[in-house]
Design an enzyme around this catalytic site. Structure first.
Site, PDB file in Angstrom:
ATOM      1  N   ASP A   1      22.320  -6.731  29.598  1.00 46.86           N
ATOM      2  CA  ASP A   1      21.534  -7.010  28.393  1.00 46.86           C
ATOM      3  C   ASP A   1      21.879  -8.388  27.830  1.00 46.86           C
ATOM      4  O   ASP A   1      22.768  -8.512  27.001  1.00 46.86           O
ATOM      5  CB  ASP A   1      21.791  -5.928  27.352  1.00 46.86           C
ATOM      6  CG  ASP A   1      20.895  -6.035  26.136  1.00 46.86           C
ATOM      7  OD1 ASP A   1      19.888  -6.765  26.197  1.00 46.86           O
ATOM      8  OD2 ASP A   1      21.211  -5.374  25.128  1.00 46.86           O
TER       9      ASP A   1
ATOM     10  N   GLU B   1      16.998 -12.635  20.035  1.00 48.74           N
ATOM     11  CA  GLU B   1      16.339 -11.344  20.193  1.00 48.74           C
ATOM     12  C   GLU B   1      17.172 -10.223  19.597  1.00 48.74           C
ATOM     13  O   GLU B   1      16.638  -9.317  18.951  1.00 48.74           O
ATOM     14  CB  GLU B   1      16.091 -11.078  21.688  1.00 48.74           C
ATOM     15  CG  GLU B   1      15.250  -9.838  21.978  1.00 48.74           C
ATOM     16  CD  GLU B   1      16.047  -8.554  22.167  1.00 48.74           C
ATOM     17  OE1 GLU B   1      15.420  -7.506  22.368  1.00 48.74           O
ATOM     18  OE2 GLU B   1      17.294  -8.595  22.124  1.00 48.74           O
ATOM     19  N   GLU B   2      18.485 -10.298  19.807  1.00 48.56           N
ATOM     20  CA  GLU B   2      19.360  -9.222  19.366  1.00 48.56           C
ATOM     21  C   GLU B   2      19.425  -9.087  17.846  1.00 48.56           C
ATOM     22  O   GLU B   2      19.826  -8.051  17.327  1.00 48.56           O
ATOM     23  CB  GLU B   2      20.770  -9.437  19.927  1.00 48.56           C
ATOM     24  CG  GLU B   2      20.867  -9.359  21.448  1.00 48.56           C
ATOM     25  CD  GLU B   2      20.671  -7.963  21.998  1.00 48.56           C
ATOM     26  OE1 GLU B   2      20.379  -7.023  21.217  1.00 48.56           O
ATOM     27  OE2 GLU B   2      20.802  -7.794  23.225  1.00 48.56           O
TER      28      GLU B   2
ATOM     29  N   HIS C   1      25.515  -2.854  24.837  1.00 50.33           N
ATOM     30  CA  HIS C   1      26.051  -3.534  23.659  1.00 50.33           C
ATOM     31  C   HIS C   1      27.564  -3.373  23.534  1.00 50.33           C
ATOM     32  O   HIS C   1      28.114  -3.333  22.423  1.00 50.33           O
ATOM     33  CB  HIS C   1      25.364  -3.042  22.376  1.00 50.33           C
ATOM     34  CG  HIS C   1      24.001  -3.619  22.180  1.00 50.33           C
ATOM     35  ND1 HIS C   1      23.253  -3.398  21.047  1.00 50.33           N
ATOM     36  CD2 HIS C   1      23.245  -4.431  22.974  1.00 50.33           C
ATOM     37  CE1 HIS C   1      22.097  -4.044  21.151  1.00 50.33           C
ATOM     38  NE2 HIS C   1      22.068  -4.680  22.318  1.00 50.33           N
TER      39      HIS C   1
END
Length: 484
Positions: free
Chosen positions: A147, A181-182, A297
Site C-alpha cells: 500500500d 491519498e492516505e 497500514h
C-alpha cells in the site's frame, strides 16, 4: 489505500500480525495460473499486449523500499521519502521519452505534501485520453510496499514497457502517481478539480491500482460490470480467476475523485483489512477468515509482504487494458466487442444500467429471452415513459459494429396506427423506432448500426412510451455489441 474510519475489520489485521501468510508462487508469464484456476492459452500476441516483466516491477519496489529506509522508514506525502519516490519515478519516465509534469497540490492537501506526478505518452489522439493512476504516498507506520508501492511499481513498469514497445497509438495514454491519498484522496481530488470541463471530457476512463499484491488477497475489480472494466475483467477471466466487485475499496481510493465528476472508472485491487471468505479461499487459495493484507497500514508492509503472483497478474492486466483501449493493433485499433455491453442479459442486478432500473427484474406476466431476468418497459395502459441506458465503448477496428438486442412487443392495441413507441438512441440520436404495430407473439432479434461511433464511448438508451389507453409492453433482453 486510504483508511476508512470505523473499518471494523482493522482490529483483526492488527491481531493477526504480519508476515504469517506466504505469497503465492511467482506467476512469471501470462499463461500460468495456480492449481485453483483453469490454465489459459491467452498470450500477448492475442491482443498485441506484451508481458510486463514482474522481476522489473519488483526491482522498482526494491528501490522504493530503499528510499523509505533512507528516510525514516516511510514514504508519507509530507516527507523526504515521498519526494525521493517522485524523483525516482520521474527520472525513469523522462529517460523513456514521457512528457512529465510535477503538479504541486496548492489546495486541499496536507501542509507540506509533495506533488502529483503526471506523465503523458506524447502519441495518439489527445482528445481521447485513457488515464492510469496509483497513489505513490504511504502511511508513516512503514515503507508501504503493498500500500501502495505495488500499484505504483506495476504502473511504472507498464509505462516503461509501452515506451520500449512504442506501438502505433490510436488514443492518448496518461499516467499519474498521486500525492496525499492516505490523508483523504487529496492529490487526485486537486488534479481533477484543476481541470477545465473540456479537459475532463477528454478523459474517456480512469483506471486505478491500489494494493495489487496482498499476500492473502483476492482478485477485485472496481465497477466490474461497467464498460470501462470490460478489458480488465476479460484478462482476469482468461486466467480463470473469477474476479469480484471491489466493495471494500469503494470510495476509498483515487478513482473516487474522478467518479465525482462523472468520469468512468475501474481498476484492480487485491484487498486491504477486510477478511477473506471461505468461498473466496476455495477459488483463490489463502486463509479464510484472515485479512487480505495482514500488514495493512503497519510497519510490516515490507518487501516480504508482496504476493508476486497477484502483482504479475495485475501488471499484465494493466497492459492488456491499455492496449485494448489506446493502441492501434493493426486493424484500426482492434475489433474486440467482448464485454462492451455490461450485464446485457440483466442477470446481475441492475448496474451499470441507469434510468428507470425498476423495469429490470424477473417480473411475473412476461418472460426472459435467456436466463430469468429482463427489462420490461411501459405496459401500464396509461401515459407513461420509461428508459434505461448505459455507456459503451465502440471499438474502432471493426468494419461494422452493431448493437444487437431481443425485443418482445406485447400489446392490447389493434391496427397499424403507432400509438405506443419504443426507441433506441445513441447519445440522444434516434437510431430505431418501433411501435405497437410491430407486435409479435415472441421475441424478435433486432439491431442498430453503431459504426459511426467507432473509437468512442457512447450512451445507448432504450425507451418505451405509451399514450393514455391500452397497454403496450416492450420487453428487452440480451443486449450485445457485435463487430465484424
Amino acid at each position: 489505500m486510504k483508511r476508512r474510519l470505523a473499518l471494523a475489520s482493522l482490529s483483526l489485521a492488527v491481531a493477526l500480525g504480519c508476515g504469517t501468510l506466504p505469497a503465492a508462487a511467482a506467476d512469471t508469464d501470462r499463461s500460468t495460473t495456480t492449481s485453483t484456476t483453469t490454465t489459459s492459452t491467452t498470450t500477448a500476441s492475442a491482443n498485441a499486449a506484451p508481458d510486463v516483466d514482474v522481476t522489473k516491477v519488483k526491482a522498482h519496489l526494491t528501490e522504493l523500499s530503499a528510499i523509505a529506509g533512507r528516510n525514516g522508514g516511510n514514504r508519507r506525502s509530507t516527507g523526504q521519502g515521498y519526494d525521493d519516490s517522485v524523483a525516482y519515478v520521474k527520472g525513469r519516465l523522462q529517460a523513456a521519452g514521457y512528457t512529465v509534469t510535477e503538479q504541486p497540490c496548492t489546495s486541499g492537501c496536507t501542509s507540506g505534501a509533495g506533488p502529483n506526478l503526471i506523465a503523458e505518452w506524447p502519441h495518439g489522439d489527445a482528445n481521447d485520453v485513457h488515464m492510469f493512476g496509483a497513489h505513490l504516498d504511504g502511511v508513516s507506520a512503514g515503507p508501504g510496499m503493498n500500500d501502495n508501492g505495488s500499484g505504483s511499481a506495476a504502473l511504472l513498469e507498464t509505462a516503461l514497457t509501452l515506451a520500449q514497445q512504442n506501438p502505433t497509438m490510436r488514443d492518448r495514454v496518461r499516467f499519474a502517481w498521486w500525492t496525499d491519498e492516505e490523508q483523504g484522496l487529496n492529490g487526485s481530488d486537486f488534479y481533477v478539480r484543476s481541470l477545465s470541463s473540456a479537459e475532463r471530457s477528454r478523459i474517456k476512463a480512469y483506471y486505478n491500482f491500489d494494493m495489487v499484491a496482498s499476500v492473502n488477497g483476492g482478485y477485485f475489480i472496481n465497477h466490474i460490470t461497467s464498460a470501462a472494466a470490460a478489458p480488465m475483467k476479460a484478462y482476469w477471466d482468461s486466467l480463470g480467476l473469477q474476479p469480484e466487485e471491489n466493495t471494500e475499496g469503494a470510495g476509498r481510493s483515487d478513482d473516487y475523485s474522478f467518479e465525482q465528476y462523472g468520469i468512468p472508472t475501474s481498476g484492480y485491487a487485491m484487498g486491504a483489512g477486510a477478511r477473506k471468505t471461505s468461498a473466496q479461499a476455495a477459488k483463490w487459495g489463502g486463509t479464510a477468515g484472515a485479512s487480505y493484507d495482514p500488514c495493512y497500514h503497519r510497519s510490516c508492509d515490507t518487501l516480504s509482504n508482496i504476493n508476486t503472483t497477484g502483482l504479475d497478474r495485475a501488471a499484465d492486466g494493466i497492459a492488456h487494458t491499455l492496449w485494448q483501449r489506446a493502441v492501434d493493433t493493426g486493424a484500426g485499433g482492434g475489433c474486440d466487442t467482448a464485454g462492451a455491453v455490461a450485464n446485457g442479459g440483466f442477470e446481475s442486478g441492475t448496474a451499470p444500467w441507469t434510468g428507470n432500473t425498476g423495469a429490470i427484474g424477473a417480473h411475473s406476466g412476461q418472460s426472459a429471452h435467456g436466463g430469468t431476468r429482463f427489462a420490461w418497459l411501459a405496459g401500464y395502459g396509461s401515459t407513461r415513459t420509461e428508459a434505461i441506458g448505459q455507456t459503451v465503448t465502440v471499438p474502432s477496428g471493426c468494419a461494422r459494429v452493431t448493437l444487437g438486442y431481443w425485443l418482445h412487443i406485447d400489446t392490447d392495441e389493434s391496427g397499424s396506427t403507432p400509438y405506443d413507441r419504443f426507441t433506441v438512441k445513441a447519445d440522444g440520436s434516434t437510431l430505431a423506432t418501433l411501435s405497437n404495430a410491430d407486435a409479435r407473439s415472441g421475441y424478435v432479434q433486432r439491431s442498430v448500426d453503431l459504426t459511426a461511433y467507432a473509437g468512442r464511448q457512447v450512451t445507448v438508451t432504450f425507451t418505451g412510451s405509451e399514450d393514455a389507453s391500452l397497454q403496450t409492453s416492450f420487453v428487452l433482453d440480451d443486449v450485445t455489441l457485435q463487430g465484424a
